[in-house]
Each structure stands twice: as C-alpha cells, then as structure tokens.
Motif scaffolding. Structure first.
Motif, short mmCIF file in Angstrom:
data_model
loop_
_atom_site.label_atom_id
_atom_site.label_comp_id
_atom_site.label_asym_id
_atom_site.label_seq_id
_atom_site.Cartn_x
_atom_site.Cartn_y
_atom_site.Cartn_z
N ASN A 66 25.84 -38.22 -73.33
CA ASN A 66 26.36 -38.98 -74.46
C ASN A 66 26.67 -40.42 -74.06
O ASN A 66 26.40 -41.37 -74.82
CB ASN A 66 27.62 -38.30 -74.99
CG ASN A 66 28.12 -38.93 -76.27
OD1 ASN A 66 27.47 -38.89 -77.30
ND2 ASN A 66 29.31 -39.52 -76.21
N PHE A 67 27.23 -40.57 -72.86
CA PHE A 67 27.54 -41.91 -72.35
C PHE A 67 26.26 -42.73 -72.20
O PHE A 67 26.21 -43.90 -72.59
CB PHE A 67 28.24 -41.77 -70.99
CG PHE A 67 28.63 -43.07 -70.36
CD1 PHE A 67 29.84 -43.68 -70.64
CD2 PHE A 67 27.77 -43.70 -69.47
CE1 PHE A 67 30.19 -44.87 -70.05
CE2 PHE A 67 28.11 -44.90 -68.87
CZ PHE A 67 29.32 -45.48 -69.17
N THR A 68 25.21 -42.12 -71.66
CA THR A 68 23.96 -42.83 -71.45
C THR A 68 23.25 -43.12 -72.76
O THR A 68 22.53 -44.12 -72.88
CB THR A 68 23.04 -42.00 -70.53
OG1 THR A 68 23.78 -41.57 -69.39
CG2 THR A 68 21.85 -42.81 -70.07
N ALA A 69 23.42 -42.25 -73.76
CA ALA A 69 22.73 -42.44 -75.04
C ALA A 69 23.12 -43.75 -75.70
O ALA A 69 22.29 -44.37 -76.39
CB ALA A 69 23.05 -41.26 -75.97
N TYR A 70 24.37 -44.21 -75.49
CA TYR A 70 24.80 -45.47 -76.10
C TYR A 70 24.06 -46.67 -75.54
O TYR A 70 24.03 -47.73 -76.17
CB TYR A 70 26.31 -45.66 -75.89
CG TYR A 70 27.16 -44.82 -76.80
CD1 TYR A 70 27.33 -45.18 -78.13
CD2 TYR A 70 27.78 -43.67 -76.35
CE1 TYR A 70 28.11 -44.42 -78.99
CE2 TYR A 70 28.57 -42.89 -77.19
CZ TYR A 70 28.73 -43.28 -78.50
OH TYR A 70 29.50 -42.51 -79.34
N ALA A 71 23.46 -46.53 -74.35
CA ALA A 71 22.71 -47.64 -73.78
C ALA A 71 21.35 -47.79 -74.41
O ALA A 71 20.71 -48.85 -74.28
CB ALA A 71 22.57 -47.44 -72.27
N PHE A 72 20.84 -46.74 -75.09
CA PHE A 72 19.49 -46.78 -75.64
C PHE A 72 19.45 -46.74 -77.16
O PHE A 72 18.50 -47.25 -77.76
CB PHE A 72 18.68 -45.58 -75.10
CG PHE A 72 18.48 -45.61 -73.62
CD1 PHE A 72 17.46 -46.36 -73.05
CD2 PHE A 72 19.32 -44.88 -72.78
CE1 PHE A 72 17.27 -46.38 -71.69
CE2 PHE A 72 19.13 -44.90 -71.41
CZ PHE A 72 18.10 -45.66 -70.86
N ALA A 73 20.44 -46.14 -77.79
CA ALA A 73 20.41 -45.96 -79.25
C ALA A 73 21.66 -46.58 -79.86
O ALA A 73 22.69 -46.74 -79.18
CB ALA A 73 20.33 -44.47 -79.60
N CYS A 188 33.37 -50.10 -75.62
CA CYS A 188 33.41 -50.23 -74.16
C CYS A 188 32.33 -49.37 -73.51
O CYS A 188 31.68 -49.81 -72.54
CB CYS A 188 34.79 -49.82 -73.64
SG CYS A 188 36.15 -50.87 -74.16
N VAL A 189 32.13 -48.16 -74.03
CA VAL A 189 31.09 -47.28 -73.50
C VAL A 189 29.72 -47.91 -73.70
O VAL A 189 28.85 -47.86 -72.81
CB VAL A 189 31.16 -45.90 -74.18
CG1 VAL A 189 29.92 -45.08 -73.87
CG2 VAL A 189 32.40 -45.15 -73.73
N LYS A 190 29.51 -48.52 -74.85
CA LYS A 190 28.25 -49.19 -75.13
C LYS A 190 28.00 -50.30 -74.11
O LYS A 190 26.89 -50.43 -73.56
CB LYS A 190 28.28 -49.76 -76.54
CG LYS A 190 27.00 -50.44 -76.98
CD LYS A 190 25.93 -49.42 -77.27
CE LYS A 190 24.71 -50.09 -77.86
NZ LYS A 190 23.63 -49.13 -78.11
#
Length: 352
Positions: A66-73, A188-190
């Motif tokens: 989920n954390f990584t998904a914010y970097a792509f979507a 922040c996560v993004k």
C-alpha cells in the motif's frame, strides 16, 4: 493506462488481499489457544502460534504494498481501494472461520466490488508529482497551506475542547481527528514513496531534508491516528466506527489530494461523476457490510412476492367443521318438520 498506473493499481489490490487475509490468519491463530491465556485476558501465548505470525507477516507485506502504491498511482484511487480489505476479510471469515455472512453483507460485498471497478475506470491516470522538487513546490501552494492550517486547528479544537465534553458520547469527535490527520499522513506517504522511487533510481535523496521532514511528520500523524482510533474503538462498537471512519478518512484524503496534487484537474466531467459515484457505491457497500452484520435475516423480512411458498398460516379445519361448512343450507324451509317445530308455529299464529 500507463505502466506506472497499472503497477500502482496492482499494488493497491495486492495490499487489500494481504491485509484482509492477515485478519483471518491472526484470528485463526488466536482461536487455537485452547486452555492458554488469551490476548483478551492479558496473555501473550499467541506469540508462539505460527498462524498469528503468518498473519502479521501478511499485514506487513500488505502495508508495504500500500505504501509503494502511492508512488505509482493517485491517492484518489489507492485510498478508496483499501475498502476491499474489509471485503476480503469478510469473505474469508465466512469460509475459514464459519462466521455468518448474511444477505446484507453479500450485497455490501457486491456493491464494494462494483464501486471499486467504477473508480478504477474513472480515476485520474496521470500523476502530476514525480520528484521531490515538484513535491516541495506543491507543498508551498497557498491552497494546501490553508488546508493544512484548517486541519491542524480543527484537530486541536476537537482534541482539547470537544474531546473532554463529547468524546464519550459522540463517535464523530475522535473519528474526525483520525480522518483529518490521516489526510496529512497520506500526503507524507505519497512524498516518501516518490523519494524511495528516486532513491532506487540512484538519486541522492538521503541528502534532501524534505524526505526526513516527511518521515517525521508521518510518524507523528500515524501516532495520533492510532491513539484516537483506539479511543473510538474502545468506546463505540466496531460496526459503527469502521464505516464512519472509512467515509470520513477517504473523503479527507480525496480532498487533500485534489488540493495538493491536483489529480482532478485534467478529469472531464464524466470521469469526475464516475469517481464520485464509485466512491459512494463503496460507502454503501461498507455500510451494509458492517451496520447490519449482526442482524439476523429471515425470509419473512422480504416482500410478499419474494417470499418462498409457505404453508397456510391458519390451523387446519377439523373434519367436523369442514363437513359442516361444506353443507349447503336450503333456501326454503324444509317441509319435513318435527312435532316440536309445528307446535311452535301454531303458538305464533295464536299470538298474532
């Protein structure tokens, strides 16, 4: 659909699957503690159960995805898809834990899937922020600064003014704190996701102060969220807190995302309506899945034309009653009368 968007979508779906399955694995491990001190009794025997550790590992993998998904979507897509973890948990619990999933829950699952599909189709697929430099420019935007100040001021008022007075009686107080602060934590996560993507590409991200500032802010926001969400769950029922928290948290994240990342700027009206409709459909599904979870459902609650054929609710007639009711009564008095009937007629004529 770009490769980055597809990767983010896949990671968000995988995150929901792992997180939803983790609840079932941990519950299964806790149920195996026969005769030993349970977690609810203050015991820690579950630490020796491999199923519980497997559930914890699945949750860690899900959160990392989920954390990584914010970097792509876009966050507008990733955050609402988190509702699928509730659906996965409900379905797997009915299969492996023998927990009953009534018709309201099944309808809620179908609505959640349909709403998620609609959101995927209409979600913004072009990401505006792709580097820490552009992230820093976005954070200086006056609109986001006003939004962040409003979030912080309202959270402080809820914590120190409304909390002591209404926190024990109104579920919205602590849930609003979690939702408002949660919108900042997702931002922040993004930013950290973008920093990690740059780090893996070989850029000197560790020397950038913005990455460390985002990390500190994320730790603070998550600590506040956990604290006040636990308070809400301790006071109110889970079936009440979960749908309300999901609606308010997702709404706050979508608002923050629209202001900070301007993910809705290039959407046409059809896609905006589709995204909002998909989100409201997911909300309806989550509400049905949680609010009516413990409500028994019987066929008698259905409309009459949907109820299965049932036996006559009236008790059957006795043979004597049926025989008496089925006899046809003569329209004219019978000529064959007994002596008592003839005598009664003569007396009536004398009286006249």
């Amino acid at each position: 659909m770009g490769a980055g968007f597809g990767a983010g979508l896949g990671l968000a779906l995988a995150s929901s699957a792992f997180i939803g399955g983790s609840f079932v694995l941990k519950k299964k491990g806790l149920l195996r503690l026969c005769g030993r001190a349970r977690a609810g009794q203050g015991g820690h025997a579950y630490l020796r159960e491999w199923l519980w550790w497997a559930g914890l590992l699945c949750m860690g993998i899900g959160e990392a995805a989920n954390f990584t998904a914010y970097a792509f979507a876009p966050a507008t897509l990733v955050t609402p898809l988190g509702a699928l973890s509730v659906l996965v948990s409900a379905v797997l619990s009915s299969i492996f834990l023998n927990e009953q999933l009534n018709v309201h829950g099944k309808i809620g699952c179908i609505l959640s899937i349909l709403g998620s599909t609609v959101m995927v189709i209409h979600a913004p697929q072009e990401e505006e922020v792709s580097s820490l430099e552009s992230m820093a420019e976005k954070l200086k935007d006056p609109g986001f600064i006003v939004f962040a100040v409003c979030v912080l001021v309202s959270s402080l008022l809820l914590i120190f003014v409304a909390g002591p007075r209404y926190g024990q009686s109104n579920v919205l107080v602590y849930v609003l704190v979690c939702s408002a602060i949660g919108s900042l934590s997702v931002s922040c996560v993004k930013g950290l996701g973008i920093a990690l993507k740059e780090l893996f590409s070989g850029k000197p991200v560790l020397k950038e102060p913005l990455g460390w500032v985002l990390l500190v802010c994320l730790v603070i926001c998550i600590s506040i969220q956990i604290n006040y969400l636990n308070k809400a769950l301790d006071i109110f029922s889970t079936s009440v807190v979960t749908p309300i928290y999901y609606v308010l948290f997702t709404t706050a994240v979508m608002t923050c995302s629209a202001i900070l990342f301007k993910e809705w700027q290039h959407l046409v009206l059809d896609n905006i309506i589709g995204s909002i409709s998909g989100f409201l459909t997911i909300v309806s599904g989550i509400f049905l899945l949680h609010a009516f979870r413990d409500l028994p459902f019987t066929p008698s609650l259905l409309p009459l034309f949907l109820q299965p054929a049932r036996a006559d609710p009236h008790p059957p007639w006795s043979t004597a009653d049926r025989h008496q009711c089925c006899q046809h009564q003569p329209l004219l008095p019978s000529e064959d009368k007994g002596p008592q009937s003839a005598q009664e007629e003569e007396e009536e004529e004398e009286e006249k």
